[in-house]
Enzyme design. Sequence first.
Site, PDB file in Angstrom:
ATOM      1  N   VAL A 236      -5.539   0.721 -21.019  1.00 17.87           N
ATOM      2  CA  VAL A 236      -6.322  -0.390 -20.475  1.00 17.87           C
ATOM      3  C   VAL A 236      -5.826  -0.716 -19.077  1.00 17.87           C
ATOM      4  O   VAL A 236      -4.619  -0.873 -18.853  1.00 17.87           O
ATOM      5  CB  VAL A 236      -6.209  -1.647 -21.368  1.00 17.87           C
ATOM      6  CG1 VAL A 236      -7.018  -2.807 -20.767  1.00 17.87           C
ATOM      7  CG2 VAL A 236      -6.687  -1.351 -22.784  1.00 17.87           C
ATOM      8  N   LYS A 237      -6.764  -0.827 -18.163  1.00 15.99           N
ATOM      9  CA  LYS A 237      -6.441  -1.258 -16.799  1.00 15.99           C
ATOM     10  C   LYS A 237      -6.835  -2.717 -16.642  1.00 15.99           C
ATOM     11  O   LYS A 237      -7.940  -3.115 -16.997  1.00 15.99           O
ATOM     12  CB  LYS A 237      -7.195  -0.409 -15.773  1.00 15.99           C
ATOM     13  CG  LYS A 237      -6.977  -0.887 -14.323  1.00 15.99           C
ATOM     14  CD  LYS A 237      -7.937  -0.232 -13.357  1.00 15.99           C
ATOM     15  CE  LYS A 237      -7.768  -0.802 -11.956  1.00 15.99           C
ATOM     16  NZ  LYS A 237      -8.785  -0.320 -11.001  1.00 15.99           N
TER      17      LYS A 237
END
Length: 350
Positions: A236-237
Amino acid sequence: MTDIAKLLGDEADSLLNHTCRGFPRDTLHLPGPDFIDRVMTDTDRSPHVLRNLQSIFNHGRLGGTGYVSILPVDQGIEHSAGASFAPNPLYFDPANIIELAIEGGCNCVASTLGVLSSVARRYAHKIPMMLKLNHNETLTYPALYDQTLFAQVEQAHAMGCVAVGATIYFGSPESRRQIEEISEAFERAHELGMVTVLWAYLRNPAFKKDGTDYHVASDLTGQAIHLAATLKADIVKQKLAETNAGYRAVGFGHTHDKVYDELTSENPIDLARYQVANCYMGRIGLINSGGGSKGHSDLGEAVRTAVINKRAGGMGLISGRKAFQKPMKEGVELLNAIQDVYLAKDVTVA
């Protein structure tokens, strides 16, 4: 190696010596050379996905550490080609984008269908590639803020990509459609053996209140991260948390006093630790974004973000404009400085 403490300046002590108490480090699933064996083999990901994720972990200067340094260049669509590449016209040529990622020692390069497809045969075997599937194009007038699919998962697979990326604007009127689109895309990517990475961003005018931007609040970004993990993102960014108590300020949703009284503090590492906790306590890797280029302060800001991410228990940094809007030599130096934080044995998890 980069002089990390010097670049942190007055914040060096508070960032390098902080201890997280809300979520102690021994409760987390931390990045490391054995992350696939220790954490990811518990999941339902296929051997093909695990192999491709390991190929990302094995590449570049951080190869074998479990940390990642990714160069993302989708700003030609997201911000316009002129705004993105005029500062250094070299990067109008996609080959130079890939060369920067290689010379900069990155684990992976992420870009658009056009950029990667135009040079895929030259580079797909030289560096892991990630195709960004959707974008907010900026030519619509009046401006429209929506993520639209520009590519199909099968196109990423055909050109040799090991991963796909996508953005969801959680909190926006379009978010439910985006959730459905990306859920389907990620399931297809996993079927084809590719890694999935979600840009879990917030977008809603109501999230700006009394001069404070709660798009970067720890509690709200934490929930966006939790939704991203729910959609089976492998990584996840998220933007680095800069404030907290977004739920309280906006006056909506559901939260709990312990989030603010016990689980977090004002220290940036605690705010990022809450983000990591929402990544299933680190079972899904959290990478923070490097943000836009501001010129002379870019190096210090990039190193600061990397220190916070690493000490919080995150998996790495994804930094684009700070690197490619400079001469290539300076861009390489900035990427290497980020990587030096994750290679530094004295920068430990808080």
